[in-house]
Scaffold this motif. Structure first.
Motif, PDB file in Angstrom:
ATOM      1  N   ASN A 229       8.578  -0.695  -9.311  1.00 26.47           N
ATOM      2  CA  ASN A 229       9.428   0.234  -9.778  1.00 26.47           C
ATOM      3  C   ASN A 229       9.920  -0.715 -11.231  1.00 26.47           C
ATOM      4  OD1 ASN A 229      12.122   1.278 -10.687  1.00 26.47           O
ATOM      5  ND2 ASN A 229      13.368   0.667  -8.957  1.00 26.47           N
TER       6      ASN A 229
ATOM      7  N   LYS B 145      15.282  -4.406  -1.762  1.00 28.54           N
ATOM      8  CA  LYS B 145      14.902  -3.148  -2.129  1.00 28.54           C
ATOM      9  C   LYS B 145      14.140  -2.085  -3.137  1.00 28.54           C
ATOM     10  CE  LYS B 145      17.529  -3.061   2.087  1.00 28.54           C
ATOM     11  NZ  LYS B 145      18.501  -2.156   3.103  1.00 28.54           N
TER      12      LYS B 145
ATOM     13  N   GLY C 190      -1.625   3.548  -7.468  1.00 27.51           N
ATOM     14  CA  GLY C 190      -1.552   2.804  -6.663  1.00 27.51           C
ATOM     15  C   GLY C 190      -2.015   2.659  -5.555  1.00 27.51           C
TER      16      GLY C 190
ATOM     17  N   ARG D 209       0.071  -1.230  -0.016  1.00 25.04           N
ATOM     18  CA  ARG D 209      -0.044   0.060  -0.236  1.00 25.04           C
ATOM     19  C   ARG D 209       0.960   1.616   0.039  1.00 25.04           C
ATOM     20  NH1 ARG D 209      -4.817   1.172   1.549  1.00 25.04           N
ATOM     21  NH2 ARG D 209      -5.655   3.081   1.665  1.00 25.04           N
ATOM     22  N   GLY D 210       0.599   2.399  -1.150  1.00 30.29           N
ATOM     23  CA  GLY D 210       0.914   3.466  -0.666  1.00 30.29           C
ATOM     24  C   GLY D 210       2.491   3.541  -2.045  1.00 30.29           C
ATOM     25  N   MET D 211       3.088   2.244  -2.522  1.00 29.53           N
ATOM     26  CA  MET D 211       4.446   1.760  -3.538  1.00 29.53           C
ATOM     27  C   MET D 211       3.112   1.825  -5.254  1.00 29.53           C
ATOM     28  SD  MET D 211       6.453   2.554  -0.372  1.00 29.53           S
ATOM     29  CE  MET D 211       8.209   1.423  -1.813  1.00 29.53           C
TER      30      MET D 211
ATOM     31  N   PHE E 184       9.889  -1.781  -5.343  1.00 31.43           N
ATOM     32  CA  PHE E 184       9.102  -0.654  -5.472  1.00 31.43           C
ATOM     33  C   PHE E 184       9.573   0.287  -5.120  1.00 31.43           C
ATOM     34  CE2 PHE E 184       8.007  -4.843  -3.158  1.00 31.43           C
ATOM     35  CZ  PHE E 184       7.049  -5.321  -4.349  1.00 31.43           C
ATOM     36  N   THR E 185       8.364   1.515  -5.385  1.00 32.92           N
ATOM     37  CA  THR E 185       8.982   2.989  -5.416  1.00 32.92           C
ATOM     38  C   THR E 185       7.683   3.351  -4.761  1.00 32.92           C
ATOM     39  OG1 THR E 185       8.540   3.695  -7.498  1.00 32.92           O
ATOM     40  CG2 THR E 185      10.719   3.179  -7.036  1.00 32.92           C
ATOM     41  N   ASP E 186       8.209   4.529  -4.433  1.00 36.04           N
ATOM     42  CA  ASP E 186       6.920   4.844  -3.168  1.00 36.04           C
ATOM     43  C   ASP E 186       6.205   5.851  -4.535  1.00 36.04           C
ATOM     44  OD1 ASP E 186       7.825   5.419  -1.465  1.00 36.04           O
ATOM     45  OD2 ASP E 186       8.713   7.600  -1.318  1.00 36.04           O
ATOM     46  N   ARG E 187       4.653   5.525  -4.585  1.00 34.32           N
ATOM     47  CA  ARG E 187       3.428   5.887  -5.609  1.00 34.32           C
ATOM     48  C   ARG E 187       3.407   7.335  -5.909  1.00 34.32           C
ATOM     49  NH1 ARG E 187      -1.761   5.841  -1.605  1.00 34.32           N
ATOM     50  NH2 ARG E 187      -1.794   7.655  -0.726  1.00 34.32           N
ATOM     51  N   LYS E 188       3.095   8.094  -7.100  1.00 33.37           N
ATOM     52  CA  LYS E 188       3.634   9.132  -7.263  1.00 33.37           C
ATOM     53  C   LYS E 188       2.805  10.093  -7.836  1.00 33.37           C
ATOM     54  CE  LYS E 188       7.958   8.024  -9.447  1.00 33.37           C
ATOM     55  NZ  LYS E 188       8.732   7.810 -10.897  1.00 33.37           N
TER      56      LYS E 188
END
Length: 367
Positions: free
Chosen positions: A256, A292, A365, A251-253, A295-299
């Motif tokens: 990538n 690691k 996301g 959630r929130g990601m 995934f990245t932070d959602r944009k």
């Protein structure tokens, strides 16, 4: 302390060749100086790989595994040494004249014997050789998804857009045909058009004589066709990780996908090796994926000035789907999946029409 392995060591003139057992870089230096009777402090000598010419340092020894009976040249302080010309490359050139300076079929028609009529330039064929392999990796990934993901809805909604992104980026990069293009700055070869074998996956460099100059003559071209791209992290491991990560985004990601792109298709994970001698297949427990980087932070994404169609909203905004699903009336199970999906689409389009004048900012996301 590891297990002792036998290695062949030589002095700089190659007039003395001895066997030295070593379990570490330090013991290699000590035993080599002893059997070669160099009479110097082992710490002061330098070690080079014979033929390849690359210097072996304590760091490269730590992160590499050299084969048994690998040949090393030991240099005392002040000594200089030139590697012997690669025997395999010499053998290639002995089989025919080096005509690498000729490019077209009109200039060197013998080089093109056995190739399709569409190839009229050497670089054209070499670039195609690279792109065809890269295309195959995308095809393999699609087949793995179809095999592992049974739900056609997930295949379409989750993996369809990701595969499309891969394909678009591959087109932008010319399917990385530049790796075999002798004129490209990103080519794997040197200025003379010689492609190296980059060695087995656990070696920092190849300890054999496997370079090839494919543009020299037809024999060299055929040898080059035996070279293969070797994924440091094998394709099967990448495919499993990609499929699992795509369906389990926190959630929130967001996924990538560019990291996976680099691992599937670029030099970040792909090296060129002799397919007969240096392409070891099977499990590689010492090489791991960087979880690691999955995934990245959602944009925060902004819709363009033109109004998106309802189909775009259905494709892109999971929040719209969530609201539409919540608005569904309870349906009896016997009405079937097809009718429920039809009503879902109707409600999503209705919600879109009602909110068409709302600010065009959406967070993507959602899970």
């Amino acid at each position: 302390m590891g297990k002792k392995e036998p290695y062949i060591v030589m002095n700089c003139t190659r007039t003395m060749k001895r066997l030295a057992n070593a379990s570490s870089f330090t013991t290699l230096l000590t035993n080599a100086c002893s059997v070669l009777e160099l009479r110097v402090d082992p710490v002061t000598v330098r070690v080079f790989m014979d033929h390849a010419g690359a210097e072996v340092t304590r760091q490269s020894w730590t992160f590499s595994r050299f084969r048994r009976f690998a040949m090393f040249v030991i240099l005392r302080p002040g000594e200089e040494w030139l590697p012997t010309p690669p025997m395999h490359l010499n053998a290639q050139l002995q089989r025919g004249v080096d005509r690498s300076h000729l490019e077209s079929i009109e200039e060197d028609d013998e080089w093109f014997v056995g190739l399709a009529d569409k190839f009229t330039l050497k670089n054209q064929f070499l670039s195609w050789n690279s792109t065809s392999r890269i295309r195959g990796y995308l095809r393999n990934l699609r087949q793995a998804i179809n095999k592992q993901v049974r739900d056609p809805f997930i295949r379409k909604r989750v993996f369809g857009p990701l595969l499309h992104k891969f394909k678009v980026k591959l087109r932008e990069n010319g399917y990385h045909g530049c790796y075999f293009d002798r004129l490209s700055l990103r080519a794997i070869c040197n200025e003379e058009g010689v492609f190296p074998c980059e060695g087995k996956y656990y070696l920092a460099m190849c300890d054999e004589d496997h370079p090839v100059k494919p543009a020299a003559n037809r024999h060299s071209r055929k040898l080059f066709e035996k070279f293969e791209y070797d994924h440091q992290v094998p394709q099967c491991v990448l495919q499993d990780a990609f499929i699992q990560a795509s369906q389990n985004v926190p959630r929130g990601m967001v996924l990538n996908w560019e990291y996976f792109y680099s691992m599937f298709f670029t030099r970040a994970n792909v090296r060129l090796v002799n397919g007969i001698f240096c392409h070891e297949k099977g499990a590689r427990p010492t090489i791991k994926l960087d979880e690691k980087s999955f995934f990245t932070d959602r944009k925060l994404e902004v819709f363009p000035e033109s109004q998106p169609s309802p189909s775009m909203v259905l494709e892109l905004s999971e929040e719209i789907i969530r609201v539409a699903r919540a608005a569904l009336p309870s349906l009896a199970e016997e009405k079937g999946q097809k009718e429920r999906e039809s009503l879902l689409k109707f409600n999503a389009e209705t919600i879109y029409e009602a909110e068409i004048n709302a600010p065009k900012l959406y967070f993507f996301g959602f899970r």
